[in-house]
Design a protein around this motif. Structure first.
Motif, mmCIF file in Angstrom:
data_model
loop_
_atom_site.group_PDB
_atom_site.id
_atom_site.type_symbol
_atom_site.label_atom_id
_atom_site.label_comp_id
_atom_site.label_asym_id
_atom_site.label_seq_id
_atom_site.Cartn_x
_atom_site.Cartn_y
_atom_site.Cartn_z
ATOM 1 N N LEU A 1 0.825 -1.205 0.000
ATOM 2 C CA LEU A 1 0.000 0.000 0.000
ATOM 3 C C LEU A 1 0.860 1.257 0.000
ATOM 4 N N GLN A 2 1.955 1.214 0.733
ATOM 5 C CA GLN A 2 2.869 2.350 0.781
ATOM 6 C C GLN A 2 3.444 2.640 -0.595
ATOM 7 N N ARG A 3 3.592 1.598 -1.413
ATOM 8 C CA ARG A 3 4.123 1.753 -2.768
ATOM 9 C C ARG A 3 3.064 2.199 -3.771
ATOM 10 N N GLY A 4 1.814 2.262 -3.326
ATOM 11 C CA GLY A 4 0.737 2.661 -4.214
ATOM 12 C C GLY A 4 0.056 1.508 -4.925
ATOM 13 N N LEU B 1 -6.726 -1.346 7.237
ATOM 14 C CA LEU B 1 -8.183 -1.258 7.111
ATOM 15 C C LEU B 1 -8.620 0.191 6.938
ATOM 16 N N GLY B 2 -9.457 0.404 5.960
ATOM 17 C CA GLY B 2 -9.964 1.751 5.695
ATOM 18 C C GLY B 2 -9.087 2.578 4.779
ATOM 19 N N ARG B 3 -7.906 2.089 4.453
ATOM 20 C CA ARG B 3 -7.038 2.831 3.547
ATOM 21 C C ARG B 3 -7.503 2.666 2.100
ATOM 22 N N ARG C 1 -8.741 -3.848 0.131
ATOM 23 C CA ARG C 1 -10.004 -4.538 0.408
ATOM 24 C C ARG C 1 -9.692 -5.905 0.969
ATOM 25 N N LEU C 2 -10.407 -6.295 2.018
ATOM 26 C CA LEU C 2 -10.200 -7.590 2.653
ATOM 27 C C LEU C 2 -11.386 -8.492 2.372
#
Length: 332
Positions: A28-31, A56-58, A62-63
């Motif tokens: 996620l940090q990498r986009g 979660l929520g970012r 999606r989980l």
């Protein structure tokens, strides 16, 4: 050799687990857009909620609560640039006896079903979490390279080797659209580490004062790998030039359990209380990784020393477990 596509959309199985949740955060940090798959739900599993708290929520995450053994997998992997398969049942000692059927289902059958789905959906790359357990004991052999004999000493290790061989077979099938990099993790530790694993148990023993159950004489050696290093290797495996490769991921040094206990005492300022016990079936005396291939294929270099990694885990420790017993073999 083949090269995977740029990873814009990834699937992480076992996303609520120890390494999986760290990988989710890094992607996620990498986009990267990430679909996480796990049998556990943060709604009713405290550890899943804690591990995925920052994800979660970012946007972009999606989980899905799902089971790779029984559920339809294709909708999850369709359109993915890479699938990171970290879902498995871990642990050497529990794999003996009646529980073996569940190990086979979750570690072997689930992997085969996921591979079928990836091939059907033309997923370019699958990165598989394998284990140093596939080697067995490295005593007297020096650092183990990927061409060394695989001789697992536990049912768990057998299932990890079976999953690895399955994945490589799928990648080598004629005209297969899915290439595979199988990462043989060596004793990964750090924040969010599973509660049955060594360093976390040692640190909690210091916190609680409850004796740590030490199997064997403490001279057994492990190649401990900090989780951020393991994640860096895992992310790199998604785009490495490879068709079907197994690669060691280690910490760069094999250290005795007694030495780890000593370092923890220095870092925490307190001795780890220990209760001795006998050597257990499936435990190996030594693990030690040759990292030549990881350096060449993944550009991997472990960056966190054992002392620094223990300090980080000690600072992050927030959950005190009431039952602290030490099993001398952890692979993931």
């Amino acid at each position: 050799m083949s090269t995977a596509h740029c990873v814009e959309r990834a699937v992480v199985t076992g996303a609520a687990g120890f390494i999986g949740s760290h990988l989710v955060d890094a992607l996620l940090q990498r986009g990267t857009t990430v679909l996480g798959v796990d049998r556990r739900s943060p709604r009713d599993n405290a550890m899943a909620a804690e591990n995925l708290a920052s994800a979660l929520g970012r946007p972009g995450f999606r989980l899905v609560q799902g089971d790779l053994v029984t559920d339809e997998i294709k909708p999850w992997v369709d359109g993915a640039d890479a699938v990171f398969h970290l879902a498995a049942i871990p642990g050497v000692r529990p794999s003996w006896g009646d529980s073996f059927g569940e190990y086979v289902a979750c570690n072997v059958l689930a992997t085969q079903r996921l591979l079928d789905a990836c091939v059907s959906c033309s997923v370019p790359r699958l990165v598989l979490a394998s284990s140093s357990s596939v080697y067995g004991d490295a005593t007297g052999k020096g650092p183990l390279h990927e061409e060394c004999l695989t001789a697992p000493l536990s049912p768990y290790g057998v299932t990890k080797l079976a999953a690895e061989r399955l994945a490589l077979a799928y990648a080598l099938a004629p005209a297969s659209p899915t290439s595979v990099v199988a990462l043989r993790y060596f004793t990964v530790y750090g924040p969010r580490q599973r509660q049955d694993m060594a360093i976390g148990r040692m640190l909690r023993a210091v916190r609680t004062g409850q004796p740590l159950r030490l199997y064997g004489d403490g001279r057994q050696r492990r190649d401990f790998t900090y989780v951020a290093d393991a994640v860096a290797a895992t992310a790199a495996a998604a785009t490495a030039e490879a068709t079907a490769e197994a690669v060691n991921v280690g910490g760069g040094d094999s250290v005795s359990v007694l030495d780890v206990l000593s370092r923890i005492a220095e870092i925490t300022g307190a001795e780890v209380p220990v209760h001795g016990d006998t050597h257990q079936p499936g435990d190996v005396q030594v693990t030690e990784a040759d990292l030549t291939k990881a350096r060449e294929l993944l550009g991997y270099e472990p960056s966190v020393t054992l002392a620094e990694g223990i300090r980080r885990q000690w600072r992050s420790l927030s959950v005190v477990a009431p039952d602290d017993t030490y099993g001398s073999k952890e692979s993931r």
